[in-house]
Design an enzyme around this catalytic site. Structure first.
Site, short mmCIF file in Angstrom:
data_model
loop_
_atom_site.label_atom_id
_atom_site.label_comp_id
_atom_site.label_asym_id
_atom_site.label_seq_id
_atom_site.Cartn_x
_atom_site.Cartn_y
_atom_site.Cartn_z
N GLY A 129 31.77 -12.17 -35.68
CA GLY A 129 33.14 -11.65 -35.81
C GLY A 129 33.21 -10.70 -37.00
O GLY A 129 33.82 -11.02 -38.02
N SER A 131 33.41 -6.76 -36.44
CA SER A 131 34.21 -5.57 -36.13
C SER A 131 35.67 -5.91 -35.88
O SER A 131 36.00 -7.00 -35.41
CB SER A 131 33.67 -4.89 -34.87
OG SER A 131 32.31 -4.62 -35.00
N GLU A 246 19.77 -8.11 -38.37
CA GLU A 246 20.24 -7.65 -37.05
C GLU A 246 19.59 -6.33 -36.66
O GLU A 246 19.22 -6.11 -35.52
CB GLU A 246 21.77 -7.50 -37.09
CG GLU A 246 22.35 -7.19 -35.73
CD GLU A 246 23.88 -7.13 -35.73
OE1 GLU A 246 24.50 -7.31 -36.79
OE2 GLU A 246 24.45 -6.88 -34.66
#
Ligand SMILES: Cc1cc2nc3c(=O)[nH]c(=O)nc-3n(C[C@H](O)[C@H](O)[C@H](O)COP(=O)(O)OP(=O)(O)OC[C@H]3O[C@@H](n4cnc5c(N)ncnc54)[C@H](O)[C@@H]3O)c2cc1C
Length: 395
Positions: A129, A131, A246
């Site tokens: 969570g 963006s 990421e």
């Protein structure tokens, strides 16, 4: 770092190859696209099998339930995994590839003890969570507010593009804890239990007709202060650790899978050569495929570098942006060429003359997101320019 494979690495390769040869067919094909409850069950059951066989968390330190294997064996695992066409990591992606690694690097002992074994066993699924409607590339502009109330934060706001949030148990949640501070200094990184009261999850439909991601609406959601990772208002630093995992190492599995994608492309081009000039008989197409094959090899070398660098310094370096950029653009080139080879039948989407047209169209549509997800190509180029090449900041 010496990345040549030793005899021990090759023994490990033989072991994992044998295990995958038995277990992949036994696990069966994934459920049809769109059935996310079934997909969660399929993916987490597979993760459990990997765990029980000792193949979960190969890169994670042994003290956190991982295997702590040398880099060469992590690479052998990825190569064999792709070779066996084993199930895509899917719903376990966030937990295994960046939430777990962030907790290892930045979490408290209690957070690690509770969450890491669950992630490795496939008992918990994570989403991200980060963006918001007004904070994508400029992530630090996020407005979701967390106000301290005793031992809890009370969180209200909206998140968007949260992949697989509709089947997640926990969320990497970024919130603003100090609205008066400069934007990068007032952020905190929280673990959100997705079953907390006050959360509404709304799946969003994408161009391929599926719901891969969701909007999250948070209305006075209570999150224990003990769920904060890192210090209050130090969340931007923790976020950068997450983003480095990421963008740096998380896509290694996708990259190695590109070899199989190219093999499929060649098979398709050979098939299409029956129509003169539109398949393998075309010099242009053969040259394109040759360049792509060389790019995939180069990209795999860059990935190896990134993984070994992550091992050396504890998290992937910003060089991961170069890997992410090239990987996402090359994926689009491959799916684009596949569409060109198929030609007109793609309009109907139904499989034609033994060609898996529906899958090719689905992969093409899905590939459009590669240059946006995990930071757009423009943002990766800015990072490469400023942080790797040391060029002046973009205005
Ligand atoms: C498939 C997919 C999955 C995703 N999953 C998640 C998830 O699980 N959790 C989550 O939090 N987010 C997720 N995202 C969101 C993703 O991180 C954002 O879409 C991305 O960071 C871009 O933000 P934006 O969409 O708001 O675009 P914007 O930031 O509005 O950008 C619009 C355009 O402007 C360009 N631009 C913006 N700023 C600059 C600049 N400074 N210099 C040059 N160009 C610039 C961008 O490159 C882009 O082309 C996902 C996105 C996709 C596509």
């Amino acid at each position: 770092m010496d990345l040549r494979y030793s005899q021990q690495d090759e023994q490990f390769r033989a072991q994992i190859r044998e295990w995958l040869a038995k277990e992949v067919p036994a696990h069966g094909p994934p459920p049809p696209p769109g059935d996310w409850t079934a997909r969660r069950a399929y993916d987490t059951a597979w993760q459990r099998k990997l765990h029980d066989a000792g193949y979960a968390g190969l890169a994670w330190p042994a003290e956190f339930g991982g295997r702590g294997l040398p880099v060469t064996q992590q690479l052998v695992y990825l190569e064999e995994y792709a070779r066996a066409d084993a199930p895509y990591i899917s719903v376990n992606f966030v937990g295994l590839m960046h939430a777990g690694p962030t907790l290892i690097a930045e979490g408290s002992d209690e957070q690690r003890r509770f969450h890491l074994p669950k992630i490795l066993r496939g008992d918990s699924v994570w989403c991200q969570g980060f963006s918001e409607p007004g904070a994508g590339s400029d992530l630090a502009a996020l407005a979701t507010r967390a106000v301290r109330d005793g031992d809890d934060y009370v969180v209200s706001g909206q998140k968007i593009w949260s992949t697989r949030a509709h089947v997640a148990d926990y969320c990497e949640l970024l919130v603003r804890t100090d609205p008066a501070a400069p934007k990068h200094r007032g952020i905190s990184w929280l673990i959100l239990d997705m079953r907390s009261p006050g959360i509404e999850v709304r799946p969003m439909k994408t161009i391929d007709g599926e719901s891969h991601f969701c909007e999250l609406f948070l209305d006075q959601v209570r999150v224990p202060v003990s769920n904060r990772v890192g210090e209050e208002n130090d969340g931007w630093r923790v976020t950068n650790v997450t983003l480095r995992f990421e963008r740096g190492t998380a896509f290694a599995q996708h990259i190695i899978t590109m070899r199989a994608q190219l093999r499929k492309l060649v098979a398709l081009a050979l098939e299409r050569a029956q129509v003169p000039g539109s398949g393998w008989d075309s010099d242009e197409i053969r040259a394109k495929v040759g360049r792509m094959a060389a790019s995939v090899d180069a990209l795999w070398r860059m990935t190896q570098m990134c993984i070994s660098e992550a091992e050396r310094i504890g998290a992937p370096a910003v060089f991961g942006s170069a890997v992410k950029l090239r990987y996402s653009e090359l994926s689009q080139e491959i799916t684009d060429l596949a569409m060109r080879l198929v030609g007109e039948p793609i309009v109907g989407r139904a499989d034609v003359g033994g060609i898996p047209t529906a899958e090719i169209v689905r992969e093409y549509l899905w590939s459009l997101q590669y240059t946006i997800a995990a930071g757009t190509s423009q943002i990766q180029r800015n990072l490469i320019a400023e942080r790797i090449l040391g060029l002046p900041r973009a205005r």
